[in-house]
Design an enzyme around this catalytic site. Sequence first.
Site, PDB file in Angstrom:
ATOM      1  N   ASP A   1      19.099 -30.292  30.503  1.00 52.06           N
ATOM      2  CA  ASP A   1      19.295 -29.438  31.679  1.00 52.06           C
ATOM      3  C   ASP A   1      19.404 -27.979  31.231  1.00 52.06           C
ATOM      4  O   ASP A   1      20.077 -27.684  30.240  1.00 52.06           O
ATOM      5  CB  ASP A   1      20.571 -29.899  32.408  1.00 52.06           C
ATOM      6  CG  ASP A   1      20.696 -29.312  33.804  1.00 52.06           C
ATOM      7  OD1 ASP A   1      20.696 -28.073  33.937  1.00 52.06           O
ATOM      8  OD2 ASP A   1      20.812 -30.094  34.761  1.00 52.06           O
TER       9      ASP A   1
ATOM     10  N   ASN B   1      22.621 -36.962  42.662  1.00 53.28           N
ATOM     11  CA  ASN B   1      22.878 -36.345  43.964  1.00 53.28           C
ATOM     12  C   ASN B   1      21.730 -36.595  44.941  1.00 53.28           C
ATOM     13  O   ASN B   1      20.564 -36.480  44.559  1.00 53.28           O
ATOM     14  CB  ASN B   1      23.063 -34.832  43.787  1.00 53.28           C
ATOM     15  CG  ASN B   1      24.227 -34.490  42.866  1.00 53.28           C
ATOM     16  OD1 ASN B   1      25.241 -35.180  42.867  1.00 53.28           O
ATOM     17  ND2 ASN B   1      24.078 -33.441  42.072  1.00 53.28           N
TER      18      ASN B   1
ATOM     19  N   GLN C   1      22.378 -31.945  45.894  1.00 56.28           N
ATOM     20  CA  GLN C   1      21.011 -31.971  45.358  1.00 56.28           C
ATOM     21  C   GLN C   1      20.349 -30.612  45.583  1.00 56.28           C
ATOM     22  O   GLN C   1      20.344 -30.100  46.707  1.00 56.28           O
ATOM     23  CB  GLN C   1      20.176 -33.077  46.028  1.00 56.28           C
ATOM     24  CG  GLN C   1      18.798 -33.228  45.382  1.00 56.28           C
ATOM     25  CD  GLN C   1      17.971 -34.382  45.946  1.00 56.28           C
ATOM     26  OE1 GLN C   1      18.322 -35.004  46.945  1.00 56.28           O
ATOM     27  NE2 GLN C   1      16.859 -34.671  45.280  1.00 56.28           N
TER      28      GLN C   1
ATOM     29  N   HIS D   1      16.364 -37.363  40.281  1.00 61.73           N
ATOM     30  CA  HIS D   1      16.774 -37.224  38.881  1.00 61.73           C
ATOM     31  C   HIS D   1      18.180 -37.760  38.719  1.00 61.73           C
ATOM     32  O   HIS D   1      18.972 -37.777  39.657  1.00 61.73           O
ATOM     33  CB  HIS D   1      16.691 -35.776  38.394  1.00 61.73           C
ATOM     34  CG  HIS D   1      17.414 -34.810  39.271  1.00 61.73           C
ATOM     35  ND1 HIS D   1      16.865 -34.327  40.431  1.00 61.73           N
ATOM     36  CD2 HIS D   1      18.625 -34.250  39.178  1.00 61.73           C
ATOM     37  CE1 HIS D   1      17.719 -33.503  41.014  1.00 61.73           C
ATOM     38  NE2 HIS D   1      18.811 -33.444  40.270  1.00 61.73           N
TER      39      HIS D   1
ATOM     40  N   HIS E   1      21.585 -37.338  36.326  1.00 58.18           N
ATOM     41  CA  HIS E   1      22.266 -36.504  35.332  1.00 58.18           C
ATOM     42  C   HIS E   1      23.014 -37.389  34.342  1.00 58.18           C
ATOM     43  O   HIS E   1      23.748 -38.300  34.751  1.00 58.18           O
ATOM     44  CB  HIS E   1      23.333 -35.627  35.998  1.00 58.18           C
ATOM     45  CG  HIS E   1      22.801 -34.602  36.959  1.00 58.18           C
ATOM     46  ND1 HIS E   1      22.636 -33.287  36.609  1.00 58.18           N
ATOM     47  CD2 HIS E   1      22.429 -34.696  38.251  1.00 58.18           C
ATOM     48  CE1 HIS E   1      22.184 -32.611  37.666  1.00 58.18           C
ATOM     49  NE2 HIS E   1      22.053 -33.445  38.675  1.00 58.18           N
TER      50      HIS E   1
HETATM   51  P1  AMP Z   1      20.782 -31.303  41.375  1.00 64.44           P
HETATM   52  O1  AMP Z   1      21.667 -30.175  41.799  1.00 64.44           O
HETATM   53  O2  AMP Z   1      21.428 -32.636  41.287  1.00 64.44           O
HETATM   54  O3  AMP Z   1      19.498 -31.312  42.198  1.00 64.44           O
HETATM   55  O4  AMP Z   1      20.378 -30.969  39.883  1.00 64.44           O
HETATM   56  C1  AMP Z   1      19.346 -30.111  39.527  1.00 64.44           C
HETATM   57  C2  AMP Z   1      19.540 -29.792  38.073  1.00 64.44           C
HETATM   58  O5  AMP Z   1      18.317 -29.349  37.552  1.00 64.44           O
HETATM   59  C3  AMP Z   1      20.567 -28.687  37.814  1.00 64.44           C
HETATM   60  O6  AMP Z   1      21.571 -29.184  36.925  1.00 64.44           O
HETATM   61  C4  AMP Z   1      19.745 -27.576  37.165  1.00 64.44           C
HETATM   62  O7  AMP Z   1      20.446 -26.915  36.157  1.00 64.44           O
HETATM   63  C5  AMP Z   1      18.560 -28.344  36.610  1.00 64.44           C
HETATM   64  N1  AMP Z   1      17.320 -27.604  36.506  1.00 64.44           N
HETATM   65  C6  AMP Z   1      16.708 -26.887  37.470  1.00 64.44           C
HETATM   66  N2  AMP Z   1      15.543 -26.405  37.017  1.00 64.44           N
HETATM   67  C7  AMP Z   1      15.411 -26.842  35.745  1.00 64.44           C
HETATM   68  C8  AMP Z   1      14.419 -26.687  34.734  1.00 64.44           C
HETATM   69  N3  AMP Z   1      13.324 -25.959  34.952  1.00 64.44           N
HETATM   70  N4  AMP Z   1      14.602 -27.286  33.549  1.00 64.44           N
HETATM   71  C9  AMP Z   1      15.723 -28.024  33.319  1.00 64.44           C
HETATM   72  N5  AMP Z   1      16.690 -28.208  34.221  1.00 64.44           N
HETATM   73  C10 AMP Z   1      16.550 -27.615  35.416  1.00 64.44           C
END
Ligand code: AMP
Length: 135
Positions: A32, A88, A95, A101, A103
């Site tokens: 992440d 999420n 989300q 995805h 975590h």
């Molecule tokens: P969520 O809030 O559950 O949708 O999680 C999205 C996650 O994606 C967050 O923890 C962000 O830090 C991560 N994220 C967003 N864009 C990227 C990216 N380009 N590469 C890696 N992680 C990302």
Amino acid sequence: MKDENCIFCKIAAGEIPSATLYEDEDFRVILDLNPASKGHALILPKEHYRNLYDLDDELASKVLVVAKKMVNRLRDVLGCSGYNIVQNNEGVAGQSVFHFHMHLIPRYEGDNVGIGWKLGTLTEEDKAEILNKLK
Ligand code: AMP
Ligand code: ZN
């Protein structure tokens, strides 16, 4: 099934570079970019599904096997003391990227990762309502 406007589709396909920890025909596991703790990783399916509501059944069963494999490898590499698995669904639940995805969040003694909630009390009304509606 891909969504051309989805950044996780592009990352999962390898079209956008990522710190890839693991890849197979169905999933890519990446670090992440805004980790909650050192080693915070995301499991991304290569196909686009908005979230768990419509995730393909076969992928749904495979994703936990990948999670198990990753946390068992990473806990040795990272030296963490525990793991939170977070997933999420929809904005109200946190989300922010609308491509399914999972975590994988390593936990370290004394870290300040804030995953938690205030404990409520199951009321008789709520219990009866939910059990009845599910019948
Ligand atoms: P969520 O809030 O559950 O949708 O999680 C999205 C996650 O994606 C967050 O923890 C962000 O830090 C991560 N994220 C967003 N864009 C990227 C990216 N380009 N590469 C890696 N992680 C990302
Ligand atoms: Zn996508």
